[in-house]
Design an enzyme around this catalytic site. Structure first.
Site, PDB file in Angstrom:
ATOM      1  NE  ARG A  52      -0.278   1.681   3.522  1.00  0.00           N
ATOM      2  CZ  ARG A  52       0.859   2.231   3.869  1.00  0.00           C
ATOM      3  NH1 ARG A  52       2.063   1.741   3.929  1.00  0.00           N
ATOM      4  NH2 ARG A  52       0.812   3.607   3.606  1.00  0.00           N
ATOM      5  CB  ALA A  54       0.751   6.942  -3.916  1.00  0.00           C
ATOM      6  CG  ASP A 247      -3.003   7.730  -1.724  1.00  0.00           C
ATOM      7  OD1 ASP A 247      -3.085   8.322  -0.836  1.00  0.00           O
ATOM      8  OD2 ASP A 247      -2.736   6.588  -1.811  1.00  0.00           O
ATOM      9  CG  ASN A 257      -2.426  11.497   2.372  1.00  0.00           C
ATOM     10  OD1 ASN A 257      -1.633  10.473   1.869  1.00  0.00           O
ATOM     11  ND2 ASN A 257      -2.132  11.658   3.553  1.00  0.00           N
TER      12      ASN A 257
END
Ligand code: MRU
Length: 359
Positions: A52, A54, A247, A257
């Site tokens: 996980r 980004a 992200d 985010n």
């Protein structure tokens, strides 16, 4: 050239024709790798957040494309596997644009190889090896960006700074040292002192489970707080900087985010605490004009209710991310420098984003 301190774990790596990922669902109690030879289990692992963050998703997507074509017997199968893998990997999670960037980086190369070689000359093994070479280079470039982000951010901080962070934007979330945590790791390795406050980050507790683990094992002082305590800490003057990752950053500078970043930024503005967003250029999406264009992942109600929640007749609202409007962000720091998407910095930011579109 700056080198990264060794944190003693590897978030993702390629070896023996397989992708290895540190299973983040088991941290902090168990440090265990998972191995992948096929796309479908990797997609499942991405959706379950075994990997996980980004930039790490971008690297996993790039390696996943290699897995996707690795079993093809001929050019036609290689071409269809390339396309199918790109679709399934890109759709695994919708918000972090880095995933799509990593996938498309490899897909684009694959399409160029297909276009330049017909049936007779196409060598499946050589083409797959070429994709792997580029996936490794993509991973290395991400690690280099993390270091540059750290170097670009350190001059904004000071020895003894108290930093509040949200979710995990560290080495566990990237192919290198991380984004928001990278300057803390690097500064710490150079003898700087920091006090980090890690929001617990409900509902999946990436702050309590991952950020705290990663900072503590490197010796960076860290305190975990419930998300709801951040306002009191900021009001008490206990924080010098809020530092988070992202992200997806829209062209206008709005920042997606982890859910809870937006209220944190609003409260930080109320108490005059600067919010720094640290992210590689691969997180900037020039095709999203503003925050409203960013797709926000909705996750399962199970994450909210847990084992003991009331379920009968009760719905859950569980967005994984929120959007912080650009005005609440003091600086966006990338590997290319320090930017401000509003006020005086607006024009320089606009030019920077336009340069990424052309690249
Ligand atoms: O749902 P997650 O754990 O993938 O969310 C991660 C975040 O929100 C991070 O802050 C973001 O990806 C930046 S990581 C450098």
């Amino acid at each position: 050239m700056t080198s990264a301190p060794d944190l003693g774990f590897t978030t993702l790596r390629w070896a023996e024709g397989k992708l290895f990922l540190l299973d983040q669902t088991k941290l902090p109690h168990v440090q265990e790798e998972m191995e992948f030879e096929r796309v479908a289990p990797l997609v499942d692992a991405i959706q379950r957040l075994c990997v996980r963050g980004a930039p790490a998703l971008g690297c996993a997507g790039a390696y996943g494309m290699v897995l996707g074509v690795a079993r093809a017997k001929d050019r036609a199968q290689w071409a269809s596997d390339l396309k199918l893998s790109a679709t399934t990997l890109s759709e695994a999670r919708p918000t972090a644009v880095n995933l799509v960037v990593g996938v498309q980086h490899i897909q684009g190369l694959g399409e160029r190889l297909l276009a330049s070689q017909g049936d007779a000359s196409f060598d499946v093994a050589a083409a797959t090896a070429k994709l792997l070479e580029h996936a490794i280079a993509f991973h290395k470039a991400d690690a280099a960006s993390c270091l540059e982000i750290a170097e670009n951010t350190l001059p904004l901080l000071f020895d003894g700074a108290r930093v509040l962070t949200h979710c995990n934007a560290g080495a566990l979330a990237s192919g290198g040292l991380g984004t928001a945590l990278a300057p803390l790791h690097l500064g710490h390795s150079r003898g700087m002192k920091f006090q980090v406050y890690a929001d617990e980050t409900r509902p999946l507790r990436q702050g309590a489970r991952l950020t705290a683990w990663e900072l503590a094992r490197h010796g960076v002082p860290v305190s975990v707080l419930p998300d709801s305590a951040a306002a009191s800490l900021l009001a008490d003057g206990g924080v010098d900087f809020v530092m988070v990752g992202s992200d997806r950053i829209a062209a206008n500078g709005d920042v997606a985010n982890k859910i809870g970043t937006f209220p944190l930024a609003v409260i930080a503005a109320r108490f005059g605490v600067p919010v720094l967003v640290l992210a590689p250029a691969t997180t900037i999406d020039p095709h999203c004009r503003g925050g409203a264009d960013i797709p926000i992942e909705q996750r399962s109600a199970d994450e909210i209710f847990g084992a003991d929640g009331v379920r009968d007749g009760v719905e859950a609202y569980n967005p994984a991310f929120d959007v912080t409007p650009k005005e609440f962000v003091q600086h966006i720091v990338t590997e290319h420098g320090v930017f401000q998407a509003h006020g005086e910095g607006h024009e320089a930011w606009r030019v920077y984003v336009a340069s990424l579109t052309k690249a």
